[in-house]
Design a protein around this motif. Sequence first.
Motif, mmCIF file in Angstrom:
data_model
loop_
_atom_site.group_PDB
_atom_site.id
_atom_site.type_symbol
_atom_site.label_atom_id
_atom_site.label_comp_id
_atom_site.label_asym_id
_atom_site.label_seq_id
_atom_site.Cartn_x
_atom_site.Cartn_y
_atom_site.Cartn_z
ATOM 1 N N LYS A 76 -24.873 -33.227 -8.458
ATOM 2 C CA LYS A 76 -24.080 -32.016 -8.669
ATOM 3 C C LYS A 76 -22.737 -32.399 -9.259
ATOM 4 N N GLY A 77 -22.060 -31.430 -9.813
ATOM 5 C CA GLY A 77 -20.728 -31.658 -10.352
ATOM 6 C C GLY A 77 -19.795 -32.191 -9.272
ATOM 7 N N GLY A 78 -19.047 -33.212 -9.575
ATOM 8 C CA GLY A 78 -18.121 -33.809 -8.621
ATOM 9 C C GLY A 78 -18.688 -35.010 -7.889
ATOM 10 N N ASP A 79 -20.008 -35.245 -7.977
ATOM 11 C CA ASP A 79 -20.589 -36.452 -7.379
ATOM 12 C C ASP A 79 -20.119 -37.681 -8.154
ATOM 13 N N LEU A 80 -20.128 -38.809 -7.474
ATOM 14 C CA LEU A 80 -19.731 -40.059 -8.108
ATOM 15 C C LEU A 80 -20.956 -40.936 -8.323
ATOM 16 N N VAL A 81 -21.044 -41.578 -9.483
ATOM 17 C CA VAL A 81 -22.192 -42.406 -9.826
ATOM 18 C C VAL A 81 -21.719 -43.810 -10.166
ATOM 19 N N ARG A 93 -21.537 -49.049 -18.179
ATOM 20 C CA ARG A 93 -20.536 -47.987 -18.274
ATOM 21 C C ARG A 93 -21.032 -46.848 -19.158
ATOM 22 N N GLU A 94 -21.588 -47.205 -20.305
ATOM 23 C CA GLU A 94 -22.053 -46.184 -21.240
ATOM 24 C C GLU A 94 -23.242 -45.401 -20.685
ATOM 25 N N ALA A 95 -24.179 -46.081 -20.052
ATOM 26 C CA ALA A 95 -25.345 -45.390 -19.480
ATOM 27 C C ALA A 95 -24.922 -44.474 -18.333
ATOM 28 N N ALA A 96 -23.980 -44.919 -17.512
ATOM 29 C CA ALA A 96 -23.502 -44.063 -16.418
ATOM 30 C C ALA A 96 -22.804 -42.830 -16.972
ATOM 31 N N ARG A 97 -22.014 -43.009 -18.004
ATOM 32 C CA ARG A 97 -21.319 -41.864 -18.597
ATOM 33 C C ARG A 97 -22.309 -40.888 -19.220
ATOM 34 N N ALA A 140 -13.379 -40.913 0.080
ATOM 35 C CA ALA A 140 -13.821 -41.642 -1.111
ATOM 36 C C ALA A 140 -14.809 -42.736 -0.703
ATOM 37 N N PRO A 141 -15.603 -43.258 -1.643
ATOM 38 C CA PRO A 141 -16.515 -44.355 -1.310
ATOM 39 C C PRO A 141 -15.743 -45.562 -0.800
ATOM 40 N N LEU A 142 -16.266 -46.194 0.239
ATOM 41 C CA LEU A 142 -15.568 -47.327 0.836
ATOM 42 C C LEU A 142 -15.644 -48.585 -0.020
ATOM 43 N N ASP A 143 -16.836 -48.882 -0.515
ATOM 44 C CA ASP A 143 -17.003 -50.096 -1.308
ATOM 45 C C ASP A 143 -18.197 -49.927 -2.238
ATOM 46 N N THR A 184 -20.240 -50.648 -13.170
ATOM 47 C CA THR A 184 -19.319 -49.592 -13.555
ATOM 48 C C THR A 184 -18.449 -49.264 -12.358
ATOM 49 N N THR A 185 -17.356 -48.641 -12.624
ATOM 50 C CA THR A 185 -16.590 -48.044 -11.528
ATOM 51 C C THR A 185 -17.219 -46.683 -11.288
ATOM 52 N N TRP A 186 -16.787 -45.988 -10.279
ATOM 53 C CA TRP A 186 -17.374 -44.675 -9.967
ATOM 54 C C TRP A 186 -17.066 -43.685 -11.090
ATOM 55 N N ILE A 187 -18.088 -42.995 -11.563
ATOM 56 C CA ILE A 187 -17.938 -42.000 -12.637
ATOM 57 C C ILE A 187 -18.338 -40.639 -12.089
#
Length: 160
Positions: free
Chosen positions: A121-126, A51-55, A106-109, A153-156
């Motif tokens: 880019k801004g708005g992408d999910l990681v 979670r922390e690394a993704a953020r 949204a991402p399916l799974d 992580t959940t999508w960030i």
Amino acid sequence: MIRLLRAGRPRRGQALVEFALVIPIFLLLLFGIIDFSRFVYGNNALNEVAREAARQGTVARRPVVCASLARVACVQTLVQTRVTAINVATADITVICYRIPQSGAAPLDVNQPDTCGLTWKGGDLVKVHISTSMWFVTPLMGQFLSPTIQGDTTWITVNG
């Protein structure tokens, strides 16, 4: 008088036999608790570091460690430098970036393919997934617990 002296001797041997019968069970229980605690700690630590690394990897102003690295490499480096007491190889870390299409789907799974490549880019999910193995001291714990510990992580959302 001689009977009283002889009556005390078998008890010493009896205590030794009882100790020899009980100590393996006690040690198995003790090391089982230690192994289970290590397993819970490992799962918790990997979830937290993912979670922390993704953020940290998604913000515009990244840490000094990542100054010259691409975002995926930054996230992988942060995972490896911040996790303690667990060996995590670069191959154990999966970083997925999902670019939301114009339709807004949204991402399916969690098995979504990477659609961003190296350009986030801004708005992408990681999403960051870490999967590594651990060894158990107690032989029976490997039968009850999976030797693989994971962090997710959940999508960030990427900020700039």
